[in-house]
Write a protein that holds these residues in place. Structure first.
Motif, mmCIF file in Angstrom:
data_model
loop_
_atom_site.group_PDB
_atom_site.id
_atom_site.type_symbol
_atom_site.label_atom_id
_atom_site.label_comp_id
_atom_site.label_asym_id
_atom_site.label_seq_id
_atom_site.Cartn_x
_atom_site.Cartn_y
_atom_site.Cartn_z
ATOM 1 N N LEU A 1 0.990 -1.284 -0.059
ATOM 2 C CA LEU A 1 0.143 -0.138 -0.086
ATOM 3 C C LEU A 1 1.089 1.033 0.096
ATOM 4 C CD1 LEU A 1 -3.038 1.274 0.388
ATOM 5 C CD2 LEU A 1 -2.460 1.378 2.727
ATOM 6 N N LEU A 2 0.551 2.078 -1.015
ATOM 7 C CA LEU A 2 1.255 3.284 -1.004
ATOM 8 C C LEU A 2 0.619 4.519 -1.630
ATOM 9 C CD1 LEU A 2 3.936 5.237 -0.920
ATOM 10 C CD2 LEU A 2 4.694 4.339 -3.063
ATOM 11 N N LYS A 3 0.380 5.368 -0.907
ATOM 12 C CA LYS A 3 -0.527 6.609 -1.382
ATOM 13 C C LYS A 3 0.412 7.896 -1.201
ATOM 14 C CE LYS A 3 -4.898 7.489 -0.387
ATOM 15 N NZ LYS A 3 -6.016 7.627 0.268
ATOM 16 N N LEU A 4 0.378 8.670 -2.343
ATOM 17 C CA LEU A 4 1.328 9.649 -2.366
ATOM 18 C C LEU A 4 0.347 11.130 -2.097
ATOM 19 C CD1 LEU A 4 3.517 8.310 -5.058
ATOM 20 C CD2 LEU A 4 4.378 9.041 -2.686
ATOM 21 N N CYS A 5 0.316 11.688 -1.013
ATOM 22 C CA CYS A 5 -0.760 12.547 -0.664
ATOM 23 C C CYS A 5 -0.204 14.293 -0.628
ATOM 24 C CB CYS A 5 -1.249 12.214 0.758
ATOM 25 S SG CYS A 5 -2.078 10.591 0.446
ATOM 26 N N PRO A 6 0.692 14.842 -1.095
ATOM 27 C CA PRO A 6 1.738 13.850 -1.784
ATOM 28 C C PRO A 6 2.851 13.122 -1.053
ATOM 29 C CG PRO A 6 2.441 16.465 -1.474
ATOM 30 C CD PRO A 6 0.800 16.169 -0.967
ATOM 31 N N HIS A 7 2.838 13.305 0.359
ATOM 32 C CA HIS A 7 3.862 12.766 1.131
ATOM 33 C C HIS A 7 3.536 11.153 1.012
ATOM 34 C CE1 HIS A 7 0.659 14.219 3.651
ATOM 35 N NE2 HIS A 7 0.697 13.073 4.512
ATOM 36 N N ALA B 1 3.396 20.509 -14.817
ATOM 37 C CA ALA B 1 3.481 19.370 -13.757
ATOM 38 C C ALA B 1 4.416 18.308 -14.022
ATOM 39 C CB ALA B 1 2.223 18.770 -13.190
ATOM 40 N N LEU B 2 4.164 17.736 -15.258
ATOM 41 C CA LEU B 2 5.435 16.783 -15.858
ATOM 42 C C LEU B 2 6.491 17.405 -15.940
ATOM 43 C CD1 LEU B 2 3.111 15.021 -18.438
ATOM 44 C CD2 LEU B 2 3.948 14.062 -16.165
ATOM 45 N N PHE B 3 6.655 18.669 -16.712
ATOM 46 C CA PHE B 3 8.037 19.230 -16.981
ATOM 47 C C PHE B 3 8.788 19.390 -15.635
ATOM 48 C CE2 PHE B 3 10.852 22.817 -17.087
ATOM 49 C CZ PHE B 3 11.761 22.734 -18.176
ATOM 50 N N ASP B 4 8.343 19.941 -14.570
ATOM 51 C CA ASP B 4 8.810 19.960 -13.371
ATOM 52 C C ASP B 4 9.265 18.714 -12.633
ATOM 53 O OD1 ASP B 4 8.561 22.813 -13.527
ATOM 54 O OD2 ASP B 4 6.781 23.038 -12.091
ATOM 55 N N ALA B 5 8.420 17.642 -12.995
ATOM 56 C CA ALA B 5 8.656 16.521 -12.084
ATOM 57 C C ALA B 5 9.837 15.649 -12.986
ATOM 58 C CB ALA B 5 7.569 15.353 -12.423
ATOM 59 N N HIS C 1 2.009 17.358 -8.362
ATOM 60 C CA HIS C 1 2.756 15.808 -8.778
ATOM 61 C C HIS C 1 4.339 15.909 -8.829
ATOM 62 C CE1 HIS C 1 3.476 12.361 -11.203
ATOM 63 N NE2 HIS C 1 4.305 12.867 -12.042
ATOM 64 N N PRO C 2 4.867 17.285 -8.909
ATOM 65 C CA PRO C 2 6.230 17.478 -8.682
ATOM 66 C C PRO C 2 6.703 16.911 -6.936
ATOM 67 C CG PRO C 2 5.630 19.203 -10.121
ATOM 68 C CD PRO C 2 4.413 18.369 -9.754
ATOM 69 N N GLU C 3 5.650 17.593 -6.217
ATOM 70 C CA GLU C 3 5.864 17.213 -4.616
ATOM 71 C C GLU C 3 5.805 15.520 -4.409
ATOM 72 O OE1 GLU C 3 6.184 19.227 -1.794
ATOM 73 O OE2 GLU C 3 7.039 20.423 -3.240
ATOM 74 N N GLN C 4 4.912 14.940 -5.029
ATOM 75 C CA GLN C 4 4.836 13.251 -5.090
ATOM 76 C C GLN C 4 6.223 12.740 -5.452
ATOM 77 O OE1 GLN C 4 1.377 12.734 -7.797
ATOM 78 N NE2 GLN C 4 0.571 11.892 -6.116
ATOM 79 N N VAL C 5 6.920 13.328 -6.732
ATOM 80 C CA VAL C 5 8.021 12.798 -7.167
ATOM 81 C C VAL C 5 9.140 13.109 -6.237
ATOM 82 C CG1 VAL C 5 9.652 12.959 -9.127
ATOM 83 C CG2 VAL C 5 7.270 12.907 -9.685
ATOM 84 N N LYS C 6 9.371 14.429 -5.403
ATOM 85 C CA LYS C 6 10.151 14.643 -4.758
ATOM 86 C C LYS C 6 10.281 13.868 -3.562
ATOM 87 C CE LYS C 6 9.563 18.036 -1.626
ATOM 88 N NZ LYS C 6 9.477 19.134 -0.819
ATOM 89 N N PHE C 7 9.385 13.194 -2.892
ATOM 90 C CA PHE C 7 9.396 12.410 -2.160
ATOM 91 C C PHE C 7 9.750 10.852 -2.770
ATOM 92 C CE2 PHE C 7 6.190 15.270 -0.027
ATOM 93 C CZ PHE C 7 6.770 15.474 1.310
ATOM 94 N N ILE C 8 9.300 10.529 -3.674
ATOM 95 C CA ILE C 8 9.623 9.269 -4.417
ATOM 96 C C ILE C 8 11.415 9.569 -4.575
ATOM 97 C CG2 ILE C 8 9.797 8.024 -6.301
ATOM 98 C CD1 ILE C 8 7.018 8.828 -6.739
ATOM 99 N N LYS C 9 11.968 10.406 -5.006
ATOM 100 C CA LYS C 9 13.416 10.647 -5.128
ATOM 101 C C LYS C 9 14.034 10.699 -3.888
ATOM 102 C CE LYS C 9 16.612 13.892 -7.116
ATOM 103 N NZ LYS C 9 17.144 15.062 -7.818
ATOM 104 N N ALA C 10 13.296 11.232 -2.771
ATOM 105 C CA ALA C 10 14.313 11.001 -1.506
ATOM 106 C C ALA C 10 14.343 9.708 -0.939
ATOM 107 C CB ALA C 10 13.529 11.834 -0.547
ATOM 108 N N MET C 11 13.463 8.827 -1.417
ATOM 109 C CA MET C 11 13.161 7.408 -0.916
ATOM 110 C C MET C 11 14.190 6.566 -1.816
ATOM 111 S SD MET C 11 9.252 6.647 0.211
ATOM 112 C CE MET C 11 8.302 7.448 -1.271
#
Length: 271
Positions: free
Chosen positions: A48-54, A135-139, A85-95
């Motif tokens: 289970l993983l939800k990006l909320c964006p955290h 959003a996609l460009f920033d991600a 969406h870039p915030e979601q990706v930021k958390f993914i990148k940190a992980m």
């Protein structure tokens, strides 16, 4: 290889089954306990993983104990701010940076290209002010900057086929745009293309994922209606009024990849 897929959805689930059939060890995520349970019953290792964006969920840290990570999280551009969406990706990148992942595929979309009434290619310069999808460009930019991993970005066109029938969305509607070229890819080819990139080790690249042929929208809608027995659009908009782009598929085909359904007029559907 150990491959993790963030997003066992319409594309991620068949991709997982395909990769498993090739001998890879695959795990992935879903956004609700109900979906997790359904996928586990299908034999897919799912957390289970939800990006909320955290990130919220259970056991999702093990997704980042993998050789390859595929980020397949469609941005909610209509219901969320461009920064979500870039915030979601930021958390993914940190992980990613805390895990063992060294190769990443980010599923983007051809909407990053602006509509300039011309062919769009991977090498076309994009900026924050010129992109068609902020959003996609920033991600994409966030994942590219200071990367500790090899990154390949796949910009898919409209993901269609199976139960996604473009003509059905416009059945019986008035003033439908029909005179611009489509940039579609069938789900079967999207699965094959992602597998090809992983198998051929095509890292550090940007690839467009679109079928190489681009019929007009009206051709696709009319053929869908005829083949599947529903009403075509009631009327079409005045020609020449809408900006368009035609996305080039040349770069991925030059690697030796072959589309099984190169013409969107030949896509198969489940009716």
């Amino acid at each position: 290889m150990k491959i993790s897929i963030i997003g066992f959805g319409w594309l991620g689930k068949p991709l997982a089954h395909h990769l498993i059939s090739k001998g890879h060890q695959v795990m992935g995520s879903a956004t609700s306990e109900e979906k997790v349970n359904l996928l586990q019953r299908e034999g897919l290792d799912t957390v289970l993983l939800k990006l909320c964006p955290h990130p919220e969920g259970l056991g999702f840290q093990k997704l980042f104990d993998a050789d390859v990570l595929l980020i397949n999280v469609p941005p909610r551009t209509r219901s969320a701010a461009p920064s979500f969406h870039p915030e979601q990706v930021k958390f993914i990148k940190a992980m990613i940076e805390r895990g063992t992942v060294r190769k990443v595929i980010y599923v983007s979309a051809t909407s990053v290209y602006p509509d300039l009434n011309q062919v769009a290619r991977e090498e076309d310069p994009l900026t924050k002010s010129s992109t068609g999808n902020q959003a996609l460009f920033d991600a994409e930019s966030l994942l590219q900057n200071d990367a500790t991993y090899a990154l390949t970005i796949v910009r898919f066109g409209g993901l269609l086929g199976v139960d996604r029938i473009p003509g059905r969305y416009f059945s019986g509607k008035d003033n439908v745009v029909g005179d611009t070229p489509v940039n579609y890819i069938h789900r079967d080819d999207a699965v094959s293309m992602l597998t090809w990139i992983i198998t051929k080790e095509l890292w550090g690249e940007v690839f467009n994922g679109v079928a190489p042929l681009h019929p007009m929208r009206s051709q696709v809608y009319e053929k869908n209606a005829k083949d599947l027995g529903f009403a075509p659009p009631q009327s079409y908009a005045e020609p020449g009024q809408n900006a368009w782009k035609e996305i080039s598929a040349n770069k991925i085909t030059k690697t030796g990849f072959e589309f099984s359904i190169p013409d969107p007029l030949d896509f198969w559907y489940e009716g």
